[in-house]
Design a protein around this motif. Structure first.
Motif, short mmCIF file in Angstrom:
data_model
loop_
_atom_site.label_atom_id
_atom_site.label_comp_id
_atom_site.label_asym_id
_atom_site.label_seq_id
_atom_site.Cartn_x
_atom_site.Cartn_y
_atom_site.Cartn_z
N LEU A 44 -11.80 7.97 11.93
CA LEU A 44 -13.05 8.07 11.17
C LEU A 44 -14.21 7.47 11.96
CD1 LEU A 44 -11.65 7.08 7.67
CD2 LEU A 44 -12.59 9.33 8.27
N LYS A 45 -13.94 6.39 12.65
CA LYS A 45 -14.99 5.76 13.46
C LYS A 45 -15.43 6.69 14.58
CE LYS A 45 -13.85 0.94 12.49
NZ LYS A 45 -13.24 -0.31 13.00
N LYS A 46 -14.50 7.47 15.12
CA LYS A 46 -14.85 8.43 16.17
C LYS A 46 -15.81 9.50 15.65
CE LYS A 46 -10.51 7.96 18.78
NZ LYS A 46 -9.23 8.62 19.14
N LEU A 47 -15.70 9.81 14.36
CA LEU A 47 -16.60 10.79 13.76
C LEU A 47 -18.00 10.21 13.56
CD1 LEU A 47 -14.38 12.47 11.00
CD2 LEU A 47 -14.91 13.35 13.27
N GLY A 48 -18.07 8.89 13.49
CA GLY A 48 -19.37 8.24 13.31
C GLY A 48 -19.87 8.21 11.88
N VAL A 49 -18.98 8.41 10.91
CA VAL A 49 -19.39 8.38 9.51
C VAL A 49 -19.46 6.93 9.01
CG1 VAL A 49 -18.44 10.65 8.98
CG2 VAL A 49 -17.01 8.63 8.68
N LYS A 50 -20.18 6.74 7.93
CA LYS A 50 -20.27 5.42 7.32
C LYS A 50 -18.93 5.09 6.65
CE LYS A 50 -22.77 2.76 3.81
NZ LYS A 50 -23.79 2.82 2.74
N LEU A 51 -18.43 3.89 6.90
CA LEU A 51 -17.17 3.44 6.31
C LEU A 51 -17.42 2.36 5.28
CD1 LEU A 51 -14.86 3.17 9.45
CD2 LEU A 51 -14.31 4.45 7.39
N VAL A 52 -16.73 2.45 4.14
CA VAL A 52 -16.81 1.40 3.12
C VAL A 52 -15.41 1.09 2.61
CG1 VAL A 52 -19.16 1.99 2.38
CG2 VAL A 52 -17.19 3.05 1.23
N SER A 53 -15.22 -0.14 2.19
CA SER A 53 -13.95 -0.53 1.55
C SER A 53 -14.07 -0.26 0.06
CB SER A 53 -13.66 -2.02 1.78
OG SER A 53 -13.49 -2.30 3.15
N ALA A 54 -13.13 0.47 -0.48
CA ALA A 54 -13.13 0.76 -1.92
C ALA A 54 -11.70 0.96 -2.39
CB ALA A 54 -13.97 2.00 -2.23
#
Length: 333
Positions: A44-54
């Motif tokens: 997901l980090k490679k895609l560059g999207v925003k990450l959130v913990s939920a």
């Protein structure tokens, strides 16, 4: 630009959905249980999207994740074949999680929700019976995950009516395809065939679909104002024996005969599987409830809603299997 939240984003379907949404120009927020888990979030980090913990069990985390979003793709769900208490570890988390996220989505003013259910919420048929469609519910399910998906989706529709939610549900078949870091239980079947751990096949028949087609089904349901109700998203129906033979054709080194086991032997398999799990710690592959629900039964559906309404056309299962096997062999998963 539409802002959308995808729960369960580190999973097989979640990742493919995030990737496709991003390619279509959406501003995607990927929700995972722990955004600091480097292993599960690497792709997901490679895609560059925003990450959130939920976490679906934590309303505060859901409230924060939903803030400022236009749409929600509710993909996350609990699945655990090794659960000591399936009611508390699978059924209740999926039901309570559904309630939590849909109520919080309502409070956040989310304009549209696409909810991932499963054909497990529809059921199976015996040989010679009429294929099922979206009008059917799997009220006789024994397997905890199927129970949870049936009850959770029913709750989603109850909440939709009560809260006035713009909700559509997508019901995928058994998901194949590349783009995964950890094999799901359905992918482990293919892995076992490749590794020679399934020399013979139980007499079970499942309906298969590629993960990229399921992701597209979610997006079509989201983007089309006319979308309403349930949409079964699956392709061809094959017995486990047929899948074994196809994998053997694709990868001749696979050690499987594809011959079907007598049913009395299949009924013993859960006990042998439990023993293997106890000795080796390997994940469970089959339990007695799966045998009750699927032995000598078929996942077969008469549904072309997606095709008729949105021109959805799934990848042929052989092509999907080919790419699944290629991915497994190239990534040594």
């Amino acid at each position: 630009m539409q802002k959308v939240l995808v729960t369960g984003a580190s999973g097989h379907l979640g990742f493919s959905l995030v990737k496709l949404l991003q390619e279509r120009g959406y501003e995607v927020t990927a929700a995972v249980r722990d955004a600091n888990d480097a292993k599960k979030t690497a792709n997901l980090k490679k895609l560059g999207v925003k990450l959130v913990s939920a976490d679906l069990g934590d309303r505060e985390s859901l409230r924060k994740a939903l803030q400022g979003q236009d749409g929600l793709f509710q993909v996350a769900a609990a699945f655990n074949l090794t659960a000591k208490d399936p009611q508390k570890e699978v059924v209740e988390p999926n039901i309570n999680g559904t309630r939590n996220i849909l109520e919080e989505a309502h409070k956040a003013g989310i304009k549209k929700i696409v909810y991932t259910s499963s054909i497990a919420a529809v059921g199976t048929i015996a040989e010679g019976e009429t294929p099922l469609n979206e009008s059917t519910w799997n009220d006789s399910a024994k397997e905890p995950y199927a129970i949870s998906k049936t009850q959770s989706e029913k709750l989603a529709w109850e909440l939709s009516k009560k809260l006035g939610l713009n909700l559509v549900t997508v019901l995928p078949g058994t998901i194949l395809g590349p783009q995964f870091t950890q094999p799901t239980s359905s992918l482990k079947l293919i892995q076992d065939i490749l590794k020679g751990q399934l020399p013979f096949a139980p007499k079970m028949t499942f309906s298969y679909v590629d993960v990229r087609d399921v992701a597209m089904a979610h997006i079509l349901a989201y983007e089309n104002p006319s979308a309403q109700g349930r949409y079964i998203a699956t392709g061809e129906t094959l017995s486990v024996s047929q899948v074994c033979r196809l994998v053997k054709e694709i990868h001749p080194k696979a050690k499987t005969t594809g011959k079907e086991l007598p049913s009395f032997i299949v009924r013993v398999m859960p006990y042998l599987d439990a023993l293997k799990h106890a000795v080796t710690g390997l994940d469970r592959q089959i339990n007695s409830e799966i045998v009750q629900d699927y032995l000598q039964r078929k996942q077969e559906y008469n549904s072309d809603r997606l095709a008729k309404e949105f021109q959805w056309k799934p990848i042929p299962v052989r092509k999907s299997l080919q790419e699944t096997v290629d991915w497994m062999l190239s990534t040594a998963v």
